[in-house]
Design an enzyme around this catalytic site. Structure first.
Site, PDB file in Angstrom:
ATOM      1  N   TYR A 196      18.457  46.374 -21.120  1.00  0.00           N
ATOM      2  CA  TYR A 196      18.420  46.174 -19.682  1.00  0.00           C
ATOM      3  C   TYR A 196      18.433  47.534 -19.007  1.00  0.00           C
ATOM      4  CZ  TYR A 196      18.873  44.434 -15.105  1.00  0.00           C
ATOM      5  OH  TYR A 196      18.588  44.161 -13.798  1.00  0.00           O
ATOM      6  N   ARG A 203      35.857  45.914  -4.517  1.00  0.00           N
ATOM      7  CA  ARG A 203      36.343  46.943  -3.581  1.00  0.00           C
ATOM      8  C   ARG A 203      37.391  46.389  -2.638  1.00  0.00           C
ATOM      9  NH1 ARG A 203      30.740  47.741  -1.868  1.00  0.00           N
ATOM     10  NH2 ARG A 203      29.833  49.115  -3.440  1.00  0.00           N
ATOM     11  N   ARG A 208      15.948  36.031 -21.572  1.00  0.00           N
ATOM     12  CA  ARG A 208      15.949  35.018 -20.524  1.00  0.00           C
ATOM     13  C   ARG A 208      14.644  35.188 -19.778  1.00  0.00           C
ATOM     14  NH1 ARG A 208      18.501  30.585 -20.512  1.00  0.00           N
ATOM     15  NH2 ARG A 208      18.904  30.434 -18.268  1.00  0.00           N
ATOM     16  N   ARG A 258      18.835  32.136  -6.832  1.00  0.00           N
ATOM     17  CA  ARG A 258      18.828  32.809  -5.536  1.00  0.00           C
ATOM     18  C   ARG A 258      17.520  32.572  -4.791  1.00  0.00           C
ATOM     19  NH1 ARG A 258      19.456  38.826  -8.296  1.00  0.00           N
ATOM     20  NH2 ARG A 258      17.781  38.575  -9.797  1.00  0.00           N
ATOM     21  N   ARG A 263      29.338  45.206 -14.371  1.00  0.00           N
ATOM     22  CA  ARG A 263      28.367  45.899 -13.511  1.00  0.00           C
ATOM     23  C   ARG A 263      28.706  45.760 -12.028  1.00  0.00           C
ATOM     24  NH1 ARG A 263      22.756  45.984 -15.051  1.00  0.00           N
ATOM     25  NH2 ARG A 263      22.190  45.113 -13.051  1.00  0.00           N
ATOM     26  N   ASP A 311      17.725  49.633 -15.432  1.00  0.00           N
ATOM     27  CA  ASP A 311      17.364  49.675 -14.021  1.00  0.00           C
ATOM     28  C   ASP A 311      16.208  50.656 -13.861  1.00  0.00           C
ATOM     29  OD1 ASP A 311      18.927  47.801 -12.734  1.00  0.00           O
ATOM     30  OD2 ASP A 311      20.658  49.137 -12.602  1.00  0.00           O
ATOM     31  N   GLU A 325      14.278  31.640  -7.161  1.00  0.00           N
ATOM     32  CA  GLU A 325      14.254  32.171  -8.536  1.00  0.00           C
ATOM     33  C   GLU A 325      15.061  31.252  -9.452  1.00  0.00           C
ATOM     34  OE1 GLU A 325      15.020  36.451  -8.722  1.00  0.00           O
ATOM     35  OE2 GLU A 325      16.077  36.128 -10.616  1.00  0.00           O
TER      36      GLU A 325
HETATM   37  P1  FAD Z   1       7.713  46.612 -17.396  1.00  0.00           P
HETATM   38  O1  FAD Z   1       7.757  46.747 -15.929  1.00  0.00           O
HETATM   39  O2  FAD Z   1       8.004  45.288 -17.988  1.00  0.00           O
HETATM   40  O3  FAD Z   1       6.264  47.105 -17.896  1.00  0.00           O
HETATM   41  C1  FAD Z   1       5.760  46.827 -19.174  1.00  0.00           C
HETATM   42  C2  FAD Z   1       4.287  46.514 -19.024  1.00  0.00           C
HETATM   43  O4  FAD Z   1       3.700  46.422 -20.332  1.00  0.00           O
HETATM   44  C3  FAD Z   1       4.014  45.170 -18.346  1.00  0.00           C
HETATM   45  O5  FAD Z   1       3.204  45.358 -17.206  1.00  0.00           O
HETATM   46  C4  FAD Z   1       3.306  44.338 -19.414  1.00  0.00           C
HETATM   47  O6  FAD Z   1       2.291  43.504 -18.882  1.00  0.00           O
HETATM   48  C5  FAD Z   1       2.711  45.419 -20.300  1.00  0.00           C
HETATM   49  N1  FAD Z   1       2.467  44.972 -21.674  1.00  0.00           N
HETATM   50  C6  FAD Z   1       3.347  44.396 -22.519  1.00  0.00           C
HETATM   51  N2  FAD Z   1       2.756  44.111 -23.697  1.00  0.00           N
HETATM   52  C7  FAD Z   1       1.462  44.516 -23.594  1.00  0.00           C
HETATM   53  C8  FAD Z   1       0.342  44.483 -24.471  1.00  0.00           C
HETATM   54  N3  FAD Z   1       0.423  43.967 -25.700  1.00  0.00           N
HETATM   55  N4  FAD Z   1      -0.841  44.986 -24.030  1.00  0.00           N
HETATM   56  C9  FAD Z   1      -0.959  45.489 -22.765  1.00  0.00           C
HETATM   57  N5  FAD Z   1       0.080  45.553 -21.911  1.00  0.00           N
HETATM   58  C10 FAD Z   1       1.271  45.073 -22.308  1.00  0.00           C
HETATM   59  N6  FAD Z   1      15.871  47.479 -11.444  1.00  0.00           N
HETATM   60  C11 FAD Z   1      16.435  48.157 -10.407  1.00  0.00           C
HETATM   61  O7  FAD Z   1      16.642  49.377 -10.501  1.00  0.00           O
HETATM   62  N7  FAD Z   1      16.772  47.495  -9.236  1.00  0.00           N
HETATM   63  C12 FAD Z   1      16.575  46.164  -9.069  1.00  0.00           C
HETATM   64  O8  FAD Z   1      16.879  45.618  -8.014  1.00  0.00           O
HETATM   65  C13 FAD Z   1      15.991  45.439 -10.148  1.00  0.00           C
HETATM   66  N8  FAD Z   1      15.790  44.109 -10.033  1.00  0.00           N
HETATM   67  C14 FAD Z   1      15.237  43.427 -11.064  1.00  0.00           C
HETATM   68  C15 FAD Z   1      15.048  42.055 -10.920  1.00  0.00           C
HETATM   69  C16 FAD Z   1      14.479  41.323 -11.944  1.00  0.00           C
HETATM   70  C17 FAD Z   1      14.274  39.850 -11.755  1.00  0.00           C
HETATM   71  C18 FAD Z   1      14.120  41.974 -13.166  1.00  0.00           C
HETATM   72  C19 FAD Z   1      13.535  41.178 -14.304  1.00  0.00           C
HETATM   73  C20 FAD Z   1      14.312  43.334 -13.327  1.00  0.00           C
HETATM   74  C21 FAD Z   1      14.880  44.081 -12.288  1.00  0.00           C
HETATM   75  N9  FAD Z   1      15.056  45.461 -12.385  1.00  0.00           N
HETATM   76  C22 FAD Z   1      15.641  46.149 -11.340  1.00  0.00           C
HETATM   77  C23 FAD Z   1      14.623  46.220 -13.598  1.00  0.00           C
HETATM   78  C24 FAD Z   1      13.192  46.777 -13.464  1.00  0.00           C
HETATM   79  O9  FAD Z   1      12.281  45.727 -13.314  1.00  0.00           O
HETATM   80  C25 FAD Z   1      12.868  47.618 -14.735  1.00  0.00           C
HETATM   81  O10 FAD Z   1      13.726  48.725 -14.813  1.00  0.00           O
HETATM   82  C26 FAD Z   1      11.432  48.163 -14.826  1.00  0.00           C
HETATM   83  O11 FAD Z   1      10.472  47.274 -14.350  1.00  0.00           O
HETATM   84  C27 FAD Z   1      11.136  48.510 -16.280  1.00  0.00           C
HETATM   85  O12 FAD Z   1       9.873  49.136 -16.414  1.00  0.00           O
HETATM   86  P2  FAD Z   1       9.125  49.141 -17.819  1.00  0.00           P
HETATM   87  O13 FAD Z   1       7.935  50.022 -17.648  1.00  0.00           O
HETATM   88  O14 FAD Z   1      10.075  49.454 -18.901  1.00  0.00           O
HETATM   89  O15 FAD Z   1       8.721  47.627 -18.093  1.00  0.00           O
HETATM   90  N1  UDP Z   2      27.187  37.464 -10.743  1.00  0.00           N
HETATM   91  C1  UDP Z   2      27.889  36.363 -10.303  1.00  0.00           C
HETATM   92  N2  UDP Z   2      27.707  35.900  -9.035  1.00  0.00           N
HETATM   93  C2  UDP Z   2      26.848  36.493  -8.181  1.00  0.00           C
HETATM   94  C3  UDP Z   2      26.134  37.631  -8.618  1.00  0.00           C
HETATM   95  C4  UDP Z   2      26.313  38.089  -9.908  1.00  0.00           C
HETATM   96  O1  UDP Z   2      28.663  35.790 -11.062  1.00  0.00           O
HETATM   97  O2  UDP Z   2      26.717  36.018  -7.036  1.00  0.00           O
HETATM   98  C5  UDP Z   2      27.402  37.912 -12.142  1.00  0.00           C
HETATM   99  C6  UDP Z   2      26.410  37.252 -13.107  1.00  0.00           C
HETATM  100  O3  UDP Z   2      27.089  37.033 -14.321  1.00  0.00           O
HETATM  101  C7  UDP Z   2      25.354  38.308 -13.288  1.00  0.00           C
HETATM  102  C8  UDP Z   2      26.198  39.580 -13.252  1.00  0.00           C
HETATM  103  O4  UDP Z   2      27.210  39.299 -12.273  1.00  0.00           O
HETATM  104  O5  UDP Z   2      24.666  38.161 -14.508  1.00  0.00           O
HETATM  105  C9  UDP Z   2      25.423  40.832 -12.882  1.00  0.00           C
HETATM  106  O6  UDP Z   2      24.860  40.635 -11.605  1.00  0.00           O
HETATM  107  P1  UDP Z   2      23.616  41.438 -11.090  1.00  0.00           P
HETATM  108  O7  UDP Z   2      23.362  41.094  -9.685  1.00  0.00           O
HETATM  109  O8  UDP Z   2      23.822  42.869 -11.471  1.00  0.00           O
HETATM  110  O9  UDP Z   2      22.479  40.799 -11.977  1.00  0.00           O
HETATM  111  P2  UDP Z   2      20.964  41.185 -12.156  1.00  0.00           P
HETATM  112  O10 UDP Z   2      20.651  42.357 -11.262  1.00  0.00           O
HETATM  113  O11 UDP Z   2      20.901  41.507 -13.606  1.00  0.00           O
HETATM  114  O12 UDP Z   2      20.236  39.948 -11.781  1.00  0.00           O
END
Ligand code: FAD
Ligand code: UDP
Length: 370
Positions: free
Chosen positions: A349, A177, A250, A281, A173, A351, A301
């Site tokens: 997973y 560059r 996780r 981070r 992912r 985005d 985190e």
């Molecule tokens: P969710 O946002 O998980 O929504 C599901 C909802 O269902 C939740 O609110 C939950 O409470 C509810 N639910 C579950 N079970 C029940 C139940 N039984 N009854 C009632 N409600 C329920 N994407 C990016 O594009 N850029 C980023 O920088 C990025 N950073 C991220 C960083 C982290 C730490 C994480 C974990 C994800 C990140 N993502 C990022 C991904 C992004 O969060 C997801 O793409 C998006 O939130 C998914 O939306 P969703 O609706 O599928 O799920």
């Molecule tokens: N990664 C790493 N070092 C960093 C950042 C990312 O080794 O400083 C690796 C790590 O294995 C991570 C993967 O690259 O799981 C993908 O990174 P990304 O930032 O896309 O992770 P996410 O958005 O899922 O937290």
């Protein structure tokens, strides 16, 4: 008997919100449930001391799809934020993703040619034709020094597994560059919604009834009786009462701290890539929106092993879990009145842009059939 709603939507995250918005626009009636006490799912932001806090970790919107970029602009304006995280390895700072700045900081090289030679030299001993593990893939890509300082510790903390056991695709992912470009993403469009993600989701679901702090599975029969169809965005294994076993995730712990300084780390995201620092981070929320407040809020985190009852964040898409998911998917396909969607409903997973695209595709298919 006619039911009260066309769609009951379980989950007020992006998938549920986009589905609901489109269904309402097509004249359908919707009701949204979420077990949390807020809408937005994992993109939820909350204003604290005038700073938009990303409650579930850093969320940067990025996409290469013009359609999706235009779609989200119906609901929010976006700022010009570009993700350029730093890596801190025992006090040494490196730019991410791996680019000429990183290579210069690591080896003192200044030209792309010198950087390529250095990587070539480093991987000569360990080059593998078809890298299967993350370690093999990483060394093939950027050589051993970067692997040891910027990848190994971070990855092992993030996934709780050794880089010998992890699949190679995780690291693919990340861009590599040979230009001096610290933009973490290759996408054409990027930014953060001004006013926060929650305000954006609020606009998506304007005019639709929402009930929070309500677990659909705790009273499923009642909720099912209210609507013709269900859109379920919770964990797929929970829906089927874990009958084939539990899917692995996780989980994360977020530790927030409010500090009486205007600038703690000078950047929105700093990764701690050594093995010893317990968190992966630190994010400093104000920098996502170029904030000038007198105080700041940071979040450390920590990545932890998930156990039933914890928040599931990252699906572990290894062979064993994908096989288990396939069994649940078969059951899901047979539940004709239920649409399983999103990160937890499809166990993948996603985005944000991808989850929006998936919800749009699905809702159009469903409405098109009616
Ligand atoms: P969710 O946002 O998980 O929504 C599901 C909802 O269902 C939740 O609110 C939950 O409470 C509810 N639910 C579950 N079970 C029940 C139940 N039984 N009854 C009632 N409600 C329920 N994407 C990016 O594009 N850029 C980023 O920088 C990025 N950073 C991220 C960083 C982290 C730490 C994480 C974990 C994800 C990140 N993502 C990022 C991904 C992004 O969060 C997801 O793409 C998006 O939130 C998914 O939306 P969703 O609706 O599928 O799920
Ligand atoms: N990664 C790493 N070092 C960093 C950042 C990312 O080794 O400083 C690796 C790590 O294995 C991570 C993967 O690259 O799981 C993908 O990174 P990304 O930032 O896309 O992770 P996410 O958005 O899922 O937290």
């Amino acid at each position: 008997m006619q039911k009260k709603y066309d769609f009951l939507i379980v989950g007020a995250g992006l998938y549920g919100a986009v589905f609901a918005h489109e269904a309402k626009k097509a004249g359908k009636t919707c009701f949204i449930l979420d077990k949390r006490n807020h809408i937005g799912g994992n993109v939820h932001t909350e204003k604290v001391a005038d700073i938009q806090v990303h409650r579930y970790g850093a969320h940067i919107f990025h996409t290469s799809s013009k359609e999706i970029w235009q779609y989200v602009h119906q609901f929010a304006e976006f700022n010009r934020f570009t993700n350029s995280p730093l890596a801190n390895f025992k006090g040494e700072l490196y730019n991410l993703p791996f680019n000429m700045n990183t290579f210069h900081q690591m080896w003192g090289v200044t030209t792309p040619e010198e950087a390529k030679q250095k990587i070539e030299q480093q991987r000569r001993d360990s080059f593998v034709d078809n890298p299967r593990t993350l370690e093999e893939q990483a060394i093939n890509l950027v050589g051993r020094d970067i692997y040891e300082k910027l990848i190994r510790g971070y990855t092992e903390k993030q996934w709780g597994r050794s880089c010998h056991e992890l699949p190679a695709f995780i690291i693919r992912r990340l861009p590599v560059r040979f230009t001096y470009d610290n933009n973490y993403f290759n996408d054409s469009y990027q930014g953060i919604p001004i006013g926060g993600y929650t305000a954006m989701v609020e606009k998506m679901i304007e005019g639709i009834d929402v009930q929070l702090e309500t677990d659909y599975l705790a009273d499923k029969a009642y909720w099912d009786s209210l609507a013709e169809r269900i859109v379920y965005t919770g964990p797929i294994d929970a829906y089927f009462d874990y009958k084939f076993g539990v899917l692995a995730y996780r989980s994360l712990i977020f530790e927030n701290e409010w500090l009486d300084t205007d600038n703690y780390q000078g950047n929105a995201v700093v990764n701690y890539t050594d093995r010893e620092t317990p968190y992966t981070r630190i994010i400093e929320h104000k920098h996502f929106e170029f904030g000038r407040q007198k105080q700041t809020i940071i979040t450390r985190e920590y990545s932890v092993e998930w156990k039933p009852g914890d928040e599931p964040y990252y699906p572990i898409n290894d062979e064993q879990n994908n096989m288990l998911y396939a069994k649940y998917k078969q059951l899901a396909d047979a539940e004709q009145h239920v649409i399983f969607g999103g990160r937890l409903g499809e166990y993948r997973y996603y985005d944000m842009d991808k989850v929006i695209a998936a919800a749009l595709k699905r809702v159009r298919e469903v409405l098109g059939k009616e």
